[in-house]
Design an enzyme around this catalytic site. Structure first.
Site, short mmCIF file in Angstrom:
data_model
loop_
_atom_site.label_atom_id
_atom_site.label_comp_id
_atom_site.label_asym_id
_atom_site.label_seq_id
_atom_site.Cartn_x
_atom_site.Cartn_y
_atom_site.Cartn_z
N ASP A 1 0.83 -1.21 0.00
CA ASP A 1 0.00 0.00 0.00
C ASP A 1 0.86 1.25 0.00
OD1 ASP A 1 -2.24 -1.56 0.04
OD2 ASP A 1 -2.72 -1.24 2.15
N ASP B 1 0.12 -0.42 5.94
CA ASP B 1 -1.00 -1.16 5.38
C ASP B 1 -2.29 -0.48 5.85
OD1 ASP B 1 -1.88 -3.22 3.76
OD2 ASP B 1 -2.20 -4.59 5.43
N LYS C 1 -6.26 -0.39 6.26
CA LYS C 1 -7.39 -1.30 6.35
C LYS C 1 -8.66 -0.53 6.70
CE LYS C 1 -4.93 -5.02 5.69
NZ LYS C 1 -5.07 -5.79 4.42
#
Length: 340
Positions: A246, A259, A261
Site C-alpha cells: 500500500d 497497510d 485497512k
C-alpha cells in the site's frame, strides 16, 4: 425386636415424639436410638434456588447478542465473541500451539545483509509505483488464505453462511462487492493525497462513501512523511513470492511498510487484525530482497480506518515485533509450499 417395634412406633405416630422422650424407660434403654431416628426422619433442608447460581450478567449479554445481531454487521470477530460466550474460550482445553516455537527450515533474514544502499537518490521525491505482473509466483494474500488455521477457516465460513442467510446469495455478493469498492476508493484517495498534484489522477475524488474513512485517518496522516512507494509491487528474489504494498513512508521518523485497512468494527489491538501483521512482515522482507528498491525497511504500521469517521487505530510494529512475525510468515510460506 424391641428396637424394631420402637422404630415402627416412631414412623406411625410422629406426633407422639415429645411424649415418648418423656417416658423414663426410653431415656434409659434407647437414648441414642430415639435421637438419631427423630433427627433423620423429620429434619427438613432448605432447597437452594438454582437461579441464584446463574451468572446474570453473562446471560444478559448473551440474550442481547442473540436478539440484536441482525442490526449489526456480522464479522469473523463477532463470531468468535459469540462462540466464546456460548461455549467458553475455544483454546481452554487445547494444548499450546507448537507453531509458536517452531523454527523455519529455510530461514532467510528479514534484513538483507548483502544489499547496498546508495548515499543519494535523485528520484527521492517521487514515490515508486511498480505495476504488479501476472506470474506463476504466489502472492502474499494467496499464501495466507490457503494456510488459514482450522479455527480461522471455521469462523470465516460461518460468517459467510450467516451473511448469506441474512442477505441472500445475491445480496451477500453485492455486500462483498461494495466492501472491495470502498477499499479501492479509499486507497485511491490516499494515493492522491501523497502524490504531487501533477501526478494525481483527475478521476480521484473524495466520495461521500469514503469521506468517513478519510476523516478517520487524518490524525495518522499528520505523522507520515517522505513517501517512498505507493501501490507498488514487491518481489522476494530468494523465497519467490510477490505482493502489492500500500505505502512505504516514514511514520514519526521511522521508515515503515504501511497497510491501510477499513473495518466496520473497532480493532484497538494488534491481535484484532488477525493475519495483517504477517502480511506486513512479508512485504518488508520482500522489499529488502528486491533489487528495484534501493532502501530497506525494518518497521511496519497497520492503520484501521472506520466509515463513521471515528479516529483510526494505528498499530506500530517495531523491528523486534516485525522479526517475530517474519518467522511466523516463513512457517506459513513453508506450509503453502508443502501443500503445493
Amino acid at each position: 425386636f424391641v428396637r424394631m417395634k420402637f422404630l415402627q412406633l416412631l414412623s406411625r405416630k410422629p406426633g407422639k415424639l415429645e411424649m415418648l422422650f418423656q417416658i423414663p424407660f426410653c431415656q434409659k434403654q434407647f437414648p441414642y436410638m430415639c435421637l438419631a431416628t427423630s433427627t433423620c426422619l423429620y429434619s427438613k433442608k432448605k432447597k437452594a434456588n438454582s437461579y441464584e447460581q446463574v451468572d446474570q450478567e453473562k446471560y444478559k449479554n448473551l440474550v442481547y447478542s442473540v436478539t440484536s445481531y441482525k442490526t449489526s454487521a456480522q464479522t469473523p470477530e463477532t463470531i468468535f465473541e459469540e462462540d466464546n460466550l456460548l461455549y467458553g474460550p475455544p483454546n481452554k482445553h487445547r494444548p499450546p500451539v507448537k507453531a509458536e516455537t517452531k523454527t523455519p527450515k529455510n530461514w532467510v533474514p528479514l534484513i538483507n545483509p548483502n544489499k547496498r544502499i546508495p548515499l543519494l537518490n535523485s528520484d527521492s521525491n517521487l514515490p515508486m509505483k511498480i505495476s504488479l505482473q501476472k506470474t506463476k509466483m504466489p502472492s502474499v494474500t494467496r499464501i495466507l488464505q490457503q494456510t488459514l488455521s482450522p479455527q480461522q477457516a471455521f469462523a470465516l465460513e460461518r460468517w459467510k453462511q450467516k451473511m448469506t442467510l441474512e442477505l441472500g446469495k445475491d445480496g451477500f455478493a453485492e455486500y462483498t462487492k461494495n466492501l472491495f469498492l470502498q477499499g479501492e476508493l479509499f486507497h485511491a484517495a490516499l494515493e492522491s493525497i501523497f502524490l504531487p498534484e501533477e501526478m494525481a489522477t483527475k478521476e480521484q475524488r473524495e466520495d461521500d462513501v469514503i469521506s468517513g474513512y478519510l476523516s478517520s485517518v487524518q490524525h495518522v496522516l499528520e505523522d507520515i512523511s517522505e513517501v517512498k512507494a505507493l501501490e507498488s509491487a514487491v518481489h522476494h528474489e530468494t523465497l519467490q513470492y510477490l505482493g502489492l504494498v500500500d505505502c512505504v513512508a516514514k511514520y514519526r521518523g521511522q521508515m515503515c511498510v504501511i497497510d491501510w485497512k477499513t473495518s466496520e468494527k473497532p480493532k484497538p489491538f494488534l491481535k484484532n487484525t488477525f493475519d495483517n501483521p504477517l502480511q506486513v512482515a512479508a512485504y518488508i522482507g520482500a522489499i529488502n530482497h528486491d533489487a528495484n528498491y534501493d532502501f530497506q525497511v525494518s518497521c511496519g504500521l497497520i492503520v484501521v480506518a472506520y466509515k463513521n469517521g471515528s479516529p483510526a487505530h494505528s498499530h506500530f510494529m517495531d523491528p523486534n515485533l516485525c522479526s517475530q512475525y517474519w518467522n511466523k510468515w516463513l512457517l506459513r510460506l513453508e506450509e503453502y509450499m508443502d501443500k503445493n
